[in-house]
Design a protein around this motif. Sequence first.
Motif, short mmCIF file in Angstrom:
data_model
loop_
_atom_site.label_atom_id
_atom_site.label_comp_id
_atom_site.label_asym_id
_atom_site.label_seq_id
_atom_site.Cartn_x
_atom_site.Cartn_y
_atom_site.Cartn_z
N PHE A 33 -35.21 -0.54 7.05
CA PHE A 33 -35.48 -1.90 6.61
C PHE A 33 -34.91 -2.90 7.51
CE2 PHE A 33 -35.02 -6.00 4.35
CZ PHE A 33 -36.25 -6.27 4.08
N ASN A 34 -33.64 -2.67 8.00
CA ASN A 34 -33.00 -3.87 8.73
C ASN A 34 -33.65 -3.81 10.33
OD1 ASN A 34 -31.22 -4.16 6.72
ND2 ASN A 34 -29.57 -2.72 7.49
N GLY A 35 -33.87 -2.70 10.76
CA GLY A 35 -34.30 -2.71 12.22
C GLY A 35 -35.71 -3.09 12.32
N ILE A 36 -36.58 -2.94 11.10
CA ILE A 36 -37.86 -3.11 11.49
C ILE A 36 -38.19 -4.74 10.71
CG2 ILE A 36 -40.13 -2.69 10.32
CD1 ILE A 36 -39.36 0.19 10.44
N VAL A 37 -37.34 -5.16 9.91
CA VAL A 37 -37.56 -6.49 9.48
C VAL A 37 -36.61 -7.42 9.84
CG1 VAL A 37 -38.10 -7.95 7.22
CG2 VAL A 37 -38.71 -5.63 7.31
N ILE A 38 -35.58 -7.44 9.46
CA ILE A 38 -34.53 -8.22 9.72
C ILE A 38 -34.13 -8.72 11.20
CG2 ILE A 38 -32.14 -9.12 9.14
CD1 ILE A 38 -32.54 -7.71 6.64
N MET A 39 -33.50 -7.70 11.87
CA MET A 39 -33.04 -7.75 13.20
C MET A 39 -34.41 -8.37 14.18
SD MET A 39 -30.21 -7.27 12.79
CE MET A 39 -29.43 -7.35 14.27
N PRO A 40 -35.41 -7.88 14.27
CA PRO A 40 -36.31 -8.64 15.12
C PRO A 40 -36.57 -10.28 14.98
CG PRO A 40 -37.47 -6.52 14.05
CD PRO A 40 -35.98 -6.76 13.68
N LEU A 41 -36.63 -10.34 13.57
CA LEU A 41 -36.67 -11.94 13.16
C LEU A 41 -35.63 -12.70 13.85
CD1 LEU A 41 -38.48 -11.55 9.70
CD2 LEU A 41 -39.46 -12.25 11.80
N LEU A 42 -34.35 -12.09 13.64
CA LEU A 42 -33.00 -12.83 14.07
C LEU A 42 -33.11 -13.00 15.52
CD1 LEU A 42 -30.44 -11.13 11.95
CD2 LEU A 42 -31.28 -13.51 11.77
N ALA A 43 -33.81 -12.02 16.22
CA ALA A 43 -33.77 -11.94 17.58
C ALA A 43 -34.75 -13.00 18.23
CB ALA A 43 -34.00 -10.48 18.33
N TRP A 44 -35.77 -13.09 17.51
CA TRP A 44 -36.86 -14.34 17.73
C TRP A 44 -36.42 -15.59 17.60
CZ3 TRP A 44 -40.19 -17.60 15.35
CH2 TRP A 44 -41.10 -17.87 16.15
N PHE A 45 -35.67 -15.74 16.61
CA PHE A 45 -35.31 -17.14 16.18
C PHE A 45 -34.18 -17.41 17.23
CE2 PHE A 45 -37.32 -16.44 11.80
CZ PHE A 45 -38.01 -17.34 12.01
N LEU A 46 -33.37 -16.45 17.44
CA LEU A 46 -32.32 -16.80 18.58
C LEU A 46 -33.08 -17.29 19.89
CD1 LEU A 46 -29.28 -16.83 19.70
CD2 LEU A 46 -29.77 -14.46 20.07
N ALA A 47 -34.14 -16.46 20.27
CA ALA A 47 -34.75 -16.66 21.47
C ALA A 47 -35.34 -18.38 21.32
CB ALA A 47 -35.84 -15.87 21.80
N TRP A 48 -36.06 -18.37 20.19
CA TRP A 48 -36.56 -19.85 19.86
C TRP A 48 -35.51 -21.02 20.12
CZ3 TRP A 48 -35.92 -23.50 15.89
CH2 TRP A 48 -36.65 -24.55 15.99
N GLY A 49 -34.21 -20.59 19.32
CA GLY A 49 -33.23 -21.61 19.47
C GLY A 49 -32.88 -22.09 20.91
N LEU A 50 -32.59 -20.93 21.55
CA LEU A 50 -32.12 -21.02 22.86
C LEU A 50 -33.13 -21.64 23.79
CD1 LEU A 50 -30.49 -17.79 23.70
CD2 LEU A 50 -29.40 -19.74 23.54
N ASN A 51 -34.49 -21.54 23.40
CA ASN A 51 -35.68 -22.15 24.33
C ASN A 51 -35.49 -23.62 24.00
OD1 ASN A 51 -36.66 -20.13 25.86
ND2 ASN A 51 -38.23 -19.38 24.17
#
Length: 96
Positions: A33-51
């Motif tokens: 669950f952690n790898g398929i749902v939570i972590m990709p979303l956190l990475a995507w939001f981090l990328a969005w924030g840095l952008n």
Amino acid sequence: MFPLFIFFVWILISFAPLLEKKAKKQSGGVSLFNGIVIMPLLAWFLAWGLNQIRDNLGFYLVGGLHVGILVALLISGLKWLLQIKRNARIDRSGNG
């Protein structure tokens, strides 16, 4: 395309412990669950924030990090596959 790459890497990361357990001849389960749902979303939001700070900053930093993770995962996966193959050969010869 970027979010798909992030999800792809984390799906592979999620299943890597299964391969490692098989290589080490261990039993037990792992949580996907952690790898398929939570972590990709956190990475995507981090990328969005840095952008938001600077154009494409998140794309390059988070994307580059995930490329590095993917390379490390592929190297580890090959090592585990070779170990599984070696273990199977030992088991067939009856020396294990």
